[in-house]
Design a protein around this motif. Sequence first.
Motif, PDB file in Angstrom:
ATOM      1  N   THR A  67     -32.615 -56.482  31.036  1.00 20.73           N
ATOM      2  CA  THR A  67     -33.636 -55.497  30.673  1.00 20.73           C
ATOM      3  C   THR A  67     -33.268 -54.865  29.342  1.00 20.73           C
ATOM      4  O   THR A  67     -32.156 -54.352  29.171  1.00 20.73           O
ATOM      5  CB  THR A  67     -33.751 -54.412  31.742  1.00 20.73           C
ATOM      6  OG1 THR A  67     -34.147 -55.024  32.964  1.00 20.73           O
ATOM      7  CG2 THR A  67     -34.785 -53.371  31.352  1.00 20.73           C
ATOM      8  N   VAL A  68     -34.258 -54.912  28.413  1.00 21.26           N
ATOM      9  CA  VAL A  68     -34.075 -54.296  27.107  1.00 21.26           C
ATOM     10  C   VAL A  68     -35.073 -53.161  26.995  1.00 21.26           C
ATOM     11  O   VAL A  68     -36.286 -53.377  27.134  1.00 21.26           O
ATOM     12  CB  VAL A  68     -34.269 -55.303  25.971  1.00 21.26           C
ATOM     13  CG1 VAL A  68     -34.083 -54.620  24.618  1.00 21.26           C
ATOM     14  CG2 VAL A  68     -33.313 -56.464  26.122  1.00 21.26           C
ATOM     15  N   ALA A  69     -34.569 -51.940  26.766  1.00 25.09           N
ATOM     16  CA  ALA A  69     -35.440 -50.778  26.632  1.00 25.09           C
ATOM     17  C   ALA A  69     -35.297 -50.221  25.232  1.00 25.09           C
ATOM     18  O   ALA A  69     -34.183 -50.034  24.739  1.00 25.09           O
ATOM     19  CB  ALA A  69     -35.091 -49.727  27.669  1.00 25.09           C
ATOM     20  N   LEU A  70     -36.488 -49.982  24.581  1.00 25.24           N
ATOM     21  CA  LEU A  70     -36.509 -49.355  23.264  1.00 25.24           C
ATOM     22  C   LEU A  70     -37.156 -47.990  23.399  1.00 25.24           C
ATOM     23  O   LEU A  70     -38.235 -47.864  23.999  1.00 25.24           O
ATOM     24  CB  LEU A  70     -37.284 -50.210  22.267  1.00 25.24           C
ATOM     25  CG  LEU A  70     -36.569 -51.446  21.717  1.00 25.24           C
ATOM     26  CD1 LEU A  70     -37.535 -52.278  20.880  1.00 25.24           C
ATOM     27  CD2 LEU A  70     -35.373 -51.033  20.896  1.00 25.24           C
ATOM     28  N   SER A  82     -40.142 -51.450  27.345  1.00 25.79           N
ATOM     29  CA  SER A  82     -39.077 -52.314  27.841  1.00 25.79           C
ATOM     30  C   SER A  82     -39.623 -53.693  28.143  1.00 25.79           C
ATOM     31  O   SER A  82     -40.827 -53.884  28.337  1.00 25.79           O
ATOM     32  CB  SER A  82     -38.429 -51.705  29.087  1.00 25.79           C
ATOM     33  OG  SER A  82     -39.368 -51.657  30.147  1.00 25.79           O
ATOM     34  N   SER A  83     -38.677 -54.625  28.174  1.00 26.78           N
ATOM     35  CA  SER A  83     -39.047 -56.000  28.484  1.00 26.78           C
ATOM     36  C   SER A  83     -37.829 -56.689  29.064  1.00 26.78           C
ATOM     37  O   SER A  83     -36.698 -56.170  28.967  1.00 26.78           O
ATOM     38  CB  SER A  83     -39.532 -56.731  27.224  1.00 26.78           C
ATOM     39  OG  SER A  83     -39.979 -58.031  27.539  1.00 26.78           O
ATOM     40  N   THR A  84     -38.034 -57.883  29.668  1.00 22.53           N
ATOM     41  CA  THR A  84     -36.957 -58.616  30.317  1.00 22.53           C
ATOM     42  C   THR A  84     -36.782 -59.956  29.635  1.00 22.53           C
ATOM     43  O   THR A  84     -37.766 -60.635  29.291  1.00 22.53           O
ATOM     44  CB  THR A  84     -37.275 -58.817  31.799  1.00 22.53           C
ATOM     45  OG1 THR A  84     -37.489 -57.535  32.400  1.00 22.53           O
ATOM     46  CG2 THR A  84     -36.132 -59.518  32.522  1.00 22.53           C
ATOM     47  N   TYR A 102     -33.861 -46.148  19.861  1.00 27.32           N
ATOM     48  CA  TYR A 102     -32.670 -46.288  20.690  1.00 27.32           C
ATOM     49  C   TYR A 102     -32.838 -47.516  21.556  1.00 27.32           C
ATOM     50  O   TYR A 102     -33.910 -47.737  22.135  1.00 27.32           O
ATOM     51  CB  TYR A 102     -32.471 -45.045  21.558  1.00 27.32           C
ATOM     52  CG  TYR A 102     -32.126 -43.822  20.752  1.00 27.32           C
ATOM     53  CD1 TYR A 102     -30.811 -43.525  20.421  1.00 27.32           C
ATOM     54  CD2 TYR A 102     -33.141 -42.955  20.327  1.00 27.32           C
ATOM     55  CE1 TYR A 102     -30.509 -42.404  19.676  1.00 27.32           C
ATOM     56  CE2 TYR A 102     -32.845 -41.836  19.577  1.00 27.32           C
ATOM     57  CZ  TYR A 102     -31.518 -41.566  19.247  1.00 27.32           C
ATOM     58  OH  TYR A 102     -31.225 -40.463  18.502  1.00 27.32           O
ATOM     59  N   ILE A 103     -31.801 -48.326  21.673  1.00 27.48           N
ATOM     60  CA  ILE A 103     -31.890 -49.561  22.435  1.00 27.48           C
ATOM     61  C   ILE A 103     -30.869 -49.545  23.546  1.00 27.48           C
ATOM     62  O   ILE A 103     -29.742 -49.062  23.379  1.00 27.48           O
ATOM     63  CB  ILE A 103     -31.684 -50.797  21.526  1.00 27.48           C
ATOM     64  CG1 ILE A 103     -31.977 -52.088  22.311  1.00 27.48           C
ATOM     65  CG2 ILE A 103     -30.281 -50.834  20.921  1.00 27.48           C
ATOM     66  CD1 ILE A 103     -32.026 -53.325  21.423  1.00 27.48           C
ATOM     67  N   SER A 104     -31.255 -50.034  24.710  1.00 26.85           N
ATOM     68  CA  SER A 104     -30.364 -50.155  25.858  1.00 26.85           C
ATOM     69  C   SER A 104     -30.601 -51.512  26.492  1.00 26.85           C
ATOM     70  O   SER A 104     -31.750 -51.875  26.776  1.00 26.85           O
ATOM     71  CB  SER A 104     -30.628 -49.037  26.869  1.00 26.85           C
ATOM     72  OG  SER A 104     -29.811 -49.197  28.006  1.00 26.85           O
TER      73      SER A 104
END
Length: 718
Positions: A67-70, A82-84, A102-104
């Motif tokens: 999972t990538v969250a911006l 967010s996207s996967t 910010y990215i996680s």
Amino acid sequence: MKKSLLMMLIASVMLWSCADDTSQIDELMAAQEATLEEQLQILNNQGEFYNFNLKILDGNDPIEGATVALSSSKSGEVEEISSTSDANGNVFFTNFKVGGNYISISKENYYTVNGIINFKFEEGYNYEIVNGNVVPIERNETAILPLYAADGSGKNTSKIAGKVTMQSDLTTEEPEFAVGEIIKADFTKEGIDVSDGLKISEYTVSLNDIELGSGVVDSAGNYTIIIPGNTATSNVELVIPEIKRQQRLAFYNSETESYEYTNLESYFGINQEYNGIPNIRGIIATTTSPPAGGEGLEILLSKVGRAIDLNRYSYDQYVYPTTSRESNNITYRFFAGYKYQGNPQLKITDENGGNFRADIHMEFALEKIDMTNAGKYHPNQYVEIAVDRMKDGVRYNVFYFVVYADNSGEISQEVMDDRIDDYMRDNYIAGFGNNFRRITEDFDSLVVRFGESQFSGGFPANGKLGYNAKIERLDIRNRGESYVDPSFEFIGGNPSQAAIMDVSYFGCRWAIELINASVSSPYQIVPEIDFLYSNDNFYNLSSNKITLDSTVYDFYDDESIEKVLKIVDGKVDFDFNLKYYTGFVSDQMPDVDIENISSEPAAVTFALNEEGGIDFVDGYFSGRGYSEPFEVTISPTIEGLPGENANIKIRGGRYNAYGEYIWQGEVEIIDSGSGYIEKLNPVVLSNFAVTGDVSFKVVAGQTIYRDINYGSGRRIYE
């Protein structure tokens, strides 16, 4: 009006984006008179500048399902998207707003990546200015990021593992674990990339608040560190922290005067070397306390008269000596006198002393003869001239010399002066000028006598003798006794200046009397006694020597002190009913310092057998001040510890001359007891140690093992 125009502008931008009609957007921008900054904001809100593609890998293998969250914080509002990642590890973001960004990136069983991804607005890069309006240039940005498996099983990780022990409890021999401490590895020296493509700043990689490259010591003492691993070797350094912890140990508390278990703050670490720990025995032998050592003794000193023990001596002529003479602890200066006409007498003043007797021997030298009658002799004939001493009206010859009559047979004043000058020039001739001649007998005066047998048909010459006489020496016949402060005076003899003997120091011994009238605590131990005394202007701390007859004893010497002092019924006395004196001499009363010796309980330690019972004495102290054998009680050092039934009895020993009981370590073990502990802090001290080097090389997939022993540390004693 402003808001409606802006909404119209946004709608126009959206239409323009679909139709790609630059003339329409130009017209709208111009119509609304928006600034370039406002135009950039409007266009960014529509996602006109960037598309973003992120690939997530484990080594070269894609990671699906991450999972990538911006998070974007543009215009004061936070928006999250967010996207996967797909089967190829790709995540696509199209037409998104650029803000804080910010990215996680997270996935179960992987370390989470957090950071700030850096997009930029730059003319000519992602927009142009056409006719005063912003024209977007759409950019497609990419980045490749690794994720690291939490268990280190990935193709891009390596592991460091081991066990961390320490001796934080010194009351047990088993090591403890440094639970909760964080061990780190520094892998930054190789410059491992965290992104390939668009860079990420403020980059962190962590799992449950534990950063990549850190490992927490668990309850079993184990730690595991996951680090990035390359296909090529990488340099890694293990970073081991200094630890400050409470350490349990057995300790003697001086405030409560008891043994106890306590905790002391201690340091552990790679730079710490161990320091000592208290060697606390598991059993304590408590002895009966002896009586107090004693207090209140006083010493009275009185000066002891002595003989005037001067050697025979000769004195310098005429001058008063600038330096002192010393003879048998008498220091003096002496002037022999000048132009005595007869013998003086010596008067000694001292109310205590007497019987000193000495003969005073004089010496003289002729200076001139004043002729009162020239006499009549044969021409050029020698004439004997005698120097006589007069004593009680009787004449006694002292010595002769010769003078020649002149051509007319006379001895005129001129003839006499010339002849005496000749004798004076011949310095080896005693009795003239500065060459003095001894007179061994007393005299009232000296006179001259001319020979009578040499004149013919005439008469003898006559004259008056001129001479200098002074004291040559004292011939001591009796040195006397009981003198304590004598003064010397030479009287009589009618000198021009009398002789002087100035005594500056007359050293005497001092009689010692022990005064027990003020004893407030009975004496069990003979005290130590110091005398501070003056010896010819030098102050000395005595070696405490005292004399009895010709024997010298030392207060500090145990064998000698028993021959001198004793204790009777708690009082200090001299052995035998005799008079004792200081072994030193002084002209001033010495200061006396009496140091009363405190009594001390006896001490004894025992070795233990395998059953924890006492075996034999392995150390003892006789104690001070005991008047009889004492009792010993054996118990565990700290209440609550095991051990019981030990029982001993003191045997042997002796009494010294003044009644103190001296034990010599002999015991009878009546019951050994059992269950006692040998040592309350049994740990063997050790320094910090690591199995292997802390700097090493590692490749992906490899596990490096490093056990860490913090050792017994360094205690902070207060």
